[in-house]
Design an enzyme around this catalytic site. Structure first.
Site, PDB file in Angstrom:
ATOM      1  CE  LYS A  63      -3.913   1.997   2.598  1.00  0.00           C
ATOM      2  NZ  LYS A  63      -4.792   1.795   3.753  1.00  0.00           N
ATOM      3  CB  SER A 110      -7.936   3.743   2.641  1.00  0.00           C
ATOM      4  OG  SER A 110      -7.109   3.195   3.648  1.00  0.00           O
ATOM      5  CB  SER A 129      -8.192   0.922   5.702  1.00  0.00           C
ATOM      6  OG  SER A 129      -8.894   2.131   5.761  1.00  0.00           O
TER       7      SER A 129
END
Lengths: 487, 527
Positions: free
Chosen positions: A80, A155, A179
């Site tokens: 990420k 996210s 997330s």
């Protein structure tokens, strides 16, 4: 089936038997990226050349016996883009960090490199981790591989989408309010949020420091455990990481849950929740029951205040954590400005997305003198009560089982105009972060439209072994995790 | 590089949330800073005023590494040389508390009679400034390291306890350099982050001081304690000791506090006293004229000798303090405190008492000598080499301290006249090799050149003439050359004797043994 469709542990077995090389796996993943990435857009940066070179080096070293073949050796992993990678662009999906190349690795990256993984790229996210749909990125929207008109969740939407689409074998996400779990639920991956303190946050670009944790997003429970093994453990660079021995999580993976006590938090079954989701959760509970577990309804009475408390605490910390992006030292700086104050303001106005600005303003307000007691302090007290709810529940139950999200993946654009609606999609994941306990999301079925549904298994502080065991037992007796999106 | 210690003082709390609550039940940390109603004094009633002064002292701790990372704290390194991602506040990095800083904090707090908190917190103080890389400073706010202590000072022979409200730890900020010499343009500023993360202790006093003299004594005593503990260099010029004052005036006898101002930028002991004197006079004048004091921050302008407003409190920042989530609460083990307590060195007051009993010197001498650890060390080292405590005391208190004062910023530790020099010279006097008068010449030379006294005496031929024949010859010559003065002396004018002594000394360039000169003159003039 291509190599990119296998799991980490399957590929590891094949590598052990010398049937395949890291280079072959990497090439397979890159060719999948070539095929689908223009539709999914899971990545901000694909490290094509670097990954191939790295894979070749690993193969050579393996051949010469210079490095051991660990379960992660030579496996392409996506990161990420909120986690610092030395020498590799790390943007947080924000314009304000569009050119930021960290001179250091996050501790989790250093640990993965020790295992000789192949870093395949940096995945898309909601800017600074703020959002539940990965629509809020400077680099564009990531699409759900199961339905390109829908969001992958957020996210860590890029990480979850990449894993299920075969654009990575495994991935790292971060979870501040859900997330990792919510996109895992939306994309049919297995994602685990570790206990706060279990995994070092050093090098994780902070959204809300007291809530953030890094965790694995993988194709199945075993892969999750393998990644968690590499990530976990005390880090002297992070005072909030805890100095406890790290178990070998793969040893917890035994499909026997006889006598296990499950609590079903009644507050997690709210009016207005998607019927198909509710149905699949109960189906899953019945599977667990068949495997020897018993369940009871339990009350977590302060659940209804969790979202409110979260949207005070997280923005408060974010307003402070994001203050350093001021155009002075690195990142984006406005082209024209009149003086120092104007440089700060113009840079930040242009560099942050509306959602980030909204949270900075919320946080600035709730921390300002005169409002601190009414908002921030009150929210911290609520947080304590929520934590106690869990402590009480775990006196009686081994795990809690709940939905991850009230709905399956929603349409792109559906909630962007209504932030409050968007915030509610994390209603079942947020309390876990406030309490600091651990939880994972595991695929437990699909809607009639073919959208994945995730089951959330919640464990007490440092109860990762237990939730992995329950998830493993469930997975061994179901087929949901094997289903692939039609791409 | 220092071994960076982690962990042992920290207790992990999940997210810290259960315990943060505790931190907001304490009383406001600055009780004396509350705004009180304006106290109007009719101008016709001229009255006596007293000042109410509280000091906030920041001191740089001399740990080898910074408070939250392992960078060096060395002063004077090239700009941005002592920096790393942590002290530059790069994205993703985290602070880790330096154990040595806590230990120095505890040492200081114990020496100032404070109670050490068994549970304290770090907080973020949020504000934008280019040399503050995270846009917040990690400091302690509520629940500081230590509270409720005191320091004893002496003014005009009277002892007084000054309360120490709190002692807390924090990180320093960097330095902005606005210099058009570098680029030729005013549009550029440069930032040096070397100082970022250098550990500071903030020591806040109660508003217990009533005069600039008391404030100066407090500051000197505080500096002395920090020196004794060896936790800080206390160099005001290098910024390792910084002082801000909160000051108000009120009619003598009143118990209400007047409106205060905060005076900053006082970078020497002399300036602290001057600035306070100025500010007191300014405030009294305003009240006498029927005006009111505006609560504000004022800067001491060294050149003009005045204080001037910096910014009004109304415009001041809202720092949005909240508990630092990247650091766990600091839980200090009682045993550790006791261990540190046992390791505390002998402090000034105890040393004064010992000097009186061990060396038999007057209390006044003992106090002057022990006010600074380094002066006291110097004294003791000299006495070891030349065991006549009172003589050494006279020289140290007199010539040595005077000499250091002449050269501002001079430090006894780097004084060219070492205890070896001084003791050597005192021995030469005792042996009669040089006279007291010659010694002054030797002293100046030692200070200027750093040479040993024997060497100077030898080089310059300053050895005292104690040979009776040689001195007698000079005495005879002087007497013969001044018959008129001889007559005056014999007629009873005693003063004339001094003239002869002076002439003999002049003729021998001060080298004649004074006792011998006296003796021979008396003999020869009385015949």
């Amino acid at each position: 089936m291509e190599l990119c469709d296998y799991t980490i542990h399957e590929l590891h077995e094949m590598m052990k038997r010398r049937e395949i090389t890291s280079r072959q796996i990497t090439e397979s993943v890159l060719s999948r990226i070539d095929q689908v990435e223009n539709r999914i857009r899971a990545y901000i940066t694909v490290l094509r050349e670097e990954a191939l070179e790295q894979a070749s080096i690993i193969d050579q070293k393996l051949q010469r016996g210079e490095i051991p073949l660990t379960p992660l050796t030579g496996i392409p992993i996506a990161i990420k883009d909120l986690i610092c990678t030395r020498g590799v662009l790390t943007t947080c999906a924000a314009k304000i960090l569009h050119n930021f190349i960290p001179p250091y690795d996050a501790t989790v990256i250093a640990r993965l490199k020790q295992q000789n993984i192949v870093m395949i790229g940096k995945t898309n996210l909601d800017q600074f981790g703020m959002g539940s749909s990965t629509e809020n990125s400077y680099y564009g929207i990531t699409r759900n591989p199961w339905d390109l008109s829908r969001v992958p969740g957020g996210s860590s939407g890029g990480s979850a989408a990449a894993v299920i689409a075969g654009e990575a074998i495994g991935a790292l996400g971060t979870d501040t309010g859900g997330s990792i779990r919510q996109p895992s639920s939306f994309c049919s991956t297995t994602g685990l949020k570790p206990t706060y303190g279990r995994v070092s946050r050093y090098g994780l670009i902070a959204y809300a420091s007291s809530l953030d944790q890094i965790g694995p997003i993988a194709k199945d429970v075993t892969d999750c455990a393998i990644l968690l093994n590499a990530l976990s453990g005390y880090d002297p660079k992070d005072s909030t990481s805890v100095n406890l021995p790290t178990p070998d999580y793969t040893r917890a993976l035994v499909p026997d849950i006889t006598g296990l006590k499950i609590g079903i938090p009644e507050e997690y079954f709210i009016a207005g929740m998607d019927e198909e989701v509710e149905e699949k959760i109960w189906e899953a509970v019945r599977v667990l029951e068949k495997l020897g577990a018993s369940y009871e309804k339990v009350s977590l009475p302060h659940t209804e205040y969790a979202v409110a408390a979260y949207y005070i605490i997280a923005p408060a910390e974010a307003s402070s954590n994001l203050a350093r992006y001021d155009g002075v030292k690195y990142g984006y700086r406005a082209d024209t400005y009149t003086d120092l104050m104007d440089m700060y303001m113009t840079t930040r106005s242009q560099g942050f997305s509306p959602e980030v600005k909204r949270r900075i303003m919320l946080g600035t307000y709730s921390l300002s003198s005169g409002y601190y007691d009414a908002y921030y302090l009150k929210a911290q007290k609520v947080r304590t009560l929520i934590k106690r709810d869990f402590e009480e529940a775990f006196k009686k139950y081994d795990v809690l089982v709940a939905p991850v999200s009230p709905t399956p993946a929603f349409k792109i654009g559906e909630k962007t105009e209504d932030p409050l609606q968007m915030y509610l999609s994390d209603i079942f994941t947020i309390p876990i972060n406030l309490a600091g306990v651990t939880a994972l999301s595991i695929p437990c079925g699909f809607t009639k439209d073919g959208l994945p549904i995730g089951l959330q298994i919640i464990g007490k502080h440092f109860g990762e072994e237990t939730i992995l065991k329950v998830a493993y037992a469930f997975e061994q007796n179901t087929e949901h995790h094997k289903k692939k999106p039609p791409l | 590089m220092e071994v960076w210690e982690y962990g042992s003082v920290e207790v992990w709390e999940c997210g810290g949330m259960a315990v943060w609550e505790k931190s907001y039940t304490s009383v406001p940390p600055y009780p004396h800073t509350s705004i009180l109603p304006y106290f109007h004094t009719p101008p016709s009633l001229k009255m006596e005023y007293e000042a109410v002064i509280g000091l906030e002292v920041h001191t740089q701790l001399k740990t080898r590494s910074k408070i939250f990372c392992s960078c060096s704290t060395e002063f004077g390194a090239k700009p941005n040389h002592n920096t790393c991602p942590i002290c530059q506040g790069m994205p993703g990095v985290l602070p880790v508390l330096n154990k040595q800083v806590v230990e120095f904090g505890i040492r200081t707090a114990l020496a100032m009679n404070c109670t050490i908190a068994d549970y304290s917190l770090f907080a973020r103080k949020n504000y934008f400034y280019p040399d503050l890389p995270k846009a917040y400073q990690i400091s302690q706010y509520e629940l500081p390291l230590a509270q409720h202590g005191w320091i004893e000072i002496q003014v005009d022979g009277i002892s007084k306890k000054i309360g120490v409200t709190r002692i807390h730890m924090e990180e320093d900020a960097g330095k902005s350099i606005h210099d058009e010499n570098i680029t030729g343009s005013k549009n550029y500023s440069f930032i040096d982050f070397n100082r970022c993360g250098v550990p500071l202790l903030e020591i806040v006093s109660e508003p217990d001081m009533r005069s600039p003299e008391e404030a100066r004594e407090y500051l000197l005593k505080l500096k002395g304690i920090l020196e004794y503990l060896e936790v800080s260099d206390c160099n005001m010029e290098e910024g390792s000791l910084r002082c801000d004052a909160n000051i108000s005036v009120r009619p003598k006898g009143s118990t209400k506090l007047g409106t205060k101002t905060e005076v900053k930028n006082m970078n020497s002991f002399k300036n602290v006293q001057k600035a306070l004197e100025y500010e007191i006079a300014r405030q009294i004048q305003i009240l006498e004229e029927g005006g009111r004091i505006v609560q504000e921050t004022r800067l001491w302008d060294v050149d003009q000798g005045v204080t001037r407003p910096m910014r009004s409190k109304e415009e001041a920042h809202d720092y949005r303090y909240f508990p630092e989530p990247d650091l766990v609460p600091l839980v200090i083990d009682k045993e550790w405190i006791e261990q540190i307590r046992k390791s505390l060195p002998e402090l000034a007051d105890a040393r004064t008492a010992r000097f009186i009993s061990q060396y038999g010197i007057p209390e006044y001498d003992a106090r002057v000598l022990t006010a600074s650890k380094f002066v006291a060390d110097y004294y003791e080292n000299t006495v070891k080499l030349y065991p006549n405590p009172k003589v050494v005391s006279n020289w140290v208190m007199g010539d040595i301290l005077r000499k250091l004062k002449e050269h501002e910023q001079a430090d006894i530790r780097t004084c060219p006249i070492t205890p070896q020099h001084l003791a050597g010279m005192l021995k030469l006097i005792e042996e009669g090799t040089i006279s007291g008068k010659i010694a002054k010449v030797v002293f100046e030379d030692m200070y200027a050149t750093g040479k040993m006294p024997e060497e100077i005496v030898k080089e310059k031929g300053l050895i005292q003439i104690s040979d009776e024949k040689e001195v007698a010859a000079v005495v005879d010559r002087i007497i013969a050359a001044n018959p008129e003065t001889v007559a005056q002396y014999k007629a009873g004018k005693q003063k004339a004797f001094g003239f002869f002594v002076g002439e003999v000394m002049k003729a021998t360039q001060g080298k004649a043994n004074p006792q011998l000169v006296n003796k021979l003159l008396k003999e020869k003039l009385s015949t």
